[in-house]
Write a protein that holds these residues in place. Structure first.
Motif, short mmCIF file in Angstrom:
data_model
loop_
_atom_site.label_atom_id
_atom_site.label_comp_id
_atom_site.label_asym_id
_atom_site.label_seq_id
_atom_site.Cartn_x
_atom_site.Cartn_y
_atom_site.Cartn_z
N ALA A 229 2.15 1.70 -3.48
CA ALA A 229 1.08 2.17 -4.36
C ALA A 229 0.90 3.68 -4.23
CB ALA A 229 -0.22 1.45 -4.03
N ASP B 159 1.16 6.43 -7.27
CA ASP B 159 0.09 7.41 -7.53
C ASP B 159 0.62 8.83 -7.55
OD1 ASP B 159 -1.81 5.42 -7.70
OD2 ASP B 159 -2.46 5.60 -5.61
N GLU C 34 0.83 -1.21 0.00
CA GLU C 34 0.00 0.00 0.00
C GLU C 34 0.86 1.26 0.00
OE1 GLU C 34 -2.40 -0.73 3.41
OE2 GLU C 34 -3.83 -2.02 2.33
N ILE D 220 -2.66 -3.56 -6.85
CA ILE D 220 -2.11 -4.59 -5.98
C ILE D 220 -2.81 -5.89 -6.31
CG2 ILE D 220 -1.80 -5.37 -3.60
CD1 ILE D 220 -1.72 -2.43 -2.76
N LEU E 85 1.61 -4.60 -8.65
CA LEU E 85 2.35 -4.88 -7.42
C LEU E 85 1.89 -6.20 -6.81
CD1 LEU E 85 2.11 -1.36 -5.71
CD2 LEU E 85 3.99 -2.23 -7.10
N ARG F 111 -1.05 4.66 -12.11
CA ARG F 111 -1.99 3.85 -11.35
C ARG F 111 -1.31 2.59 -10.86
NH1 ARG F 111 -7.37 0.63 -13.65
NH2 ARG F 111 -8.08 -0.13 -11.61
N ALA F 112 -1.54 2.24 -9.59
CA ALA F 112 -0.98 1.02 -9.01
C ALA F 112 -2.10 0.03 -8.74
CB ALA F 112 -0.24 1.34 -7.72
#
Length: 420
Positions: free
Chosen positions: A262, A266, A259, A274, A311, A271-272
């Motif tokens: 991510a 951002d 997190e 998971i 990720l 954009r990430a």
């Protein structure tokens, strides 16, 4: 879009590691001070850093001992830091286990034991039961690591052949209260599986351990199998009243680290996504899956629009077929690189958050659509290197190893694949 893609991927790894920083993670979980003594024990590749962080933030008397991997020590004034071998146990680890057991003997109800546990502790705490030896523990570890079995199965087996794992350390500390502060490197974050749970019993039985040996075709010496079938292998139950006053906190985990990564992505306008913080299975198969998803995004913009970074965390395994060098993260990447061969616009990193992947000094490596071709240009066949479990050699020859050094923490594998 960041211009330097490898720098971007490295920044995501750094954010993941920072989110598991022992000094920050431990502040919210300091236990209430006891009337009596405070004894700190611990094991794992980040145990010394955890001990140093705890010591700095504990304004009362304390003592104790922790064990970490050679070269992973940290400065402590009141807690003794020992070093031993990982991934295979040695005599120094055996002595460390004995010293830790001695440190919790003779305690009272007014005393407090703080257990600092993180990944790598299983190998660092050899304590063979009566009738078995250190060589037996080494043989067990070698067989488990070569088997490709998931970490939960391995630790279920380990805890049944130990005088310190599977809650036995907490049992030995009774009637003192035990507070376990755990940095989880386990998919799903079951704290009883971290370091094979020295202070945290789990419900797995001897039958579960024997079934895992059979299921994963783990070849063990007869003397070890005979012990695992005996009454002496029975581990403490979580329902035992001896554990009723104990508490457990997971203070850092792969989920929190992903997190954090991510959020950094951002901030760069990427954009990430998971995929999971609990991926298991063969590293090379996980590499194929990640590569197939990246190829679908790169060529068809589905299921995600570009740019995007995928990720994932967890702990894959490597079944040894050859005799090469490497670890699960480099094996993952070499498999992914073969599946991405010739594809533009994809860049990946895979690395262990403790800074060491397998037996070598790198944490992992980088890969892209040119990786396999560059290995061939050096006169080697990447498919054959993968077949021989020799991913380290593949990435070393093209200078794509990632070597940040020991990080002082461990929330297991970190993988990021950028598609632009």
């Amino acid at each position: 879009m960041p211009p330097d893609q490898r720098f971007f991927l490295t920044s995501l790894f750094d954010a993941a590691v920072a989110a598991a920083d022992p000094e920050k993670a431990i502040l919210d979980f300091l236990p209430q001070k006891p009337k009596g003594r405070t004894v700190v024990v611990g094991a794992g590749k980040g145990a010394a850093q955890l001990a140093s962080a705890f010591e700095k933030n504990w304004d009362a008397p304390l003592e104790g001992v922790v064990v970490t991997r050679y070269g992973y020590g940290a400065s402590c004034e009141r807690i003794k830091v020992l070093e031993a071998s990982h991934p295979f146990p040695d005599a120094a680890g055996l002595e460390a286990s004995e010293e830790i057991l001695r440190s919790v003997s003779g305690l009272s109800e007014d005393d407090l034991v703080v257990a600092l546990m993180c990944g790598g502790g299983s190998a660092l705490l050899p304590a063979p039961p009566s009738g078995l030896t250190l060589n037996d523990e080494i043989a067990l570890n070698r067989a488990l690591l070569a088997s490709g079995a998931p970490i939960g199965a391995m630790n279920s087996i380990r805890k049944h052949m130990s005088r310190i794992k599977g809650g036995r350390l907490a049992f030995a500390a009774g009637p003192a209260r035990v507070v376990s502060l755990v940095v989880s490197d386990i998919p799903g974050d079951n704290p009883a599986f971290v370091a094979s749970g020295p202070t945290i019993p789990d419900a797995s039985t001897q039958q579960d351990a024997l079934a895992a040996i059979k299921r994963h075709r783990i070849e063990l010496p007869v003397r070890i199998l005979n012990f695992l079938r005996s009454d002496a292998a029975k581990a403490p139950s979580p329902d035992d009243n001896a554990f009723s006053r104990n508490t457990v906190y997971v203070i850092a985990s792969a989920r929190r680290s992903l997190e954090a990564a991510a959020r950094v992505a951002d901030s760069h306008g990427v954009r990430a996504v998971i995929l999971s913080d609990a991926m298991e299975g063969e590293a090379r198969e996980a590499g194929k899956f990640h590569a197939a998803l990246a190829r679908e995004i790169a060529t068809r913009s589905r299921p995600f629009e570009r740019p995007v970074v995928l990720l994932s965390g967890g702990e894959t395994t490597v079944t040894l077929f050859g005799n090469g060098k490497g670890g699960r993260n480099t094996e993952f990447l070499l498999s992914a690189a073969l599946a991405l061969d010739g594809l533009d616009g994809v860049q990946a990193i895979a690395a262990d958050t403790d800074g060491i992947d397998g037996s070598e000094e790198n944490a992992g490596a980088f890969a892209d659509g040119t990786t396999a071709g560059r290995i061939r240009a050096m006169g080697e066949d990447p498919d054959m290197l993968l077949a021989n479990n020799d991913a380290w050699t593949a990435f070393a020859m093209i200078d794509d190893l990632f070597s940040p050094g020991p990080t002082g923490t461990n929330v297991n594998d970190f993988r990021a694949i950028l598609i632009v």
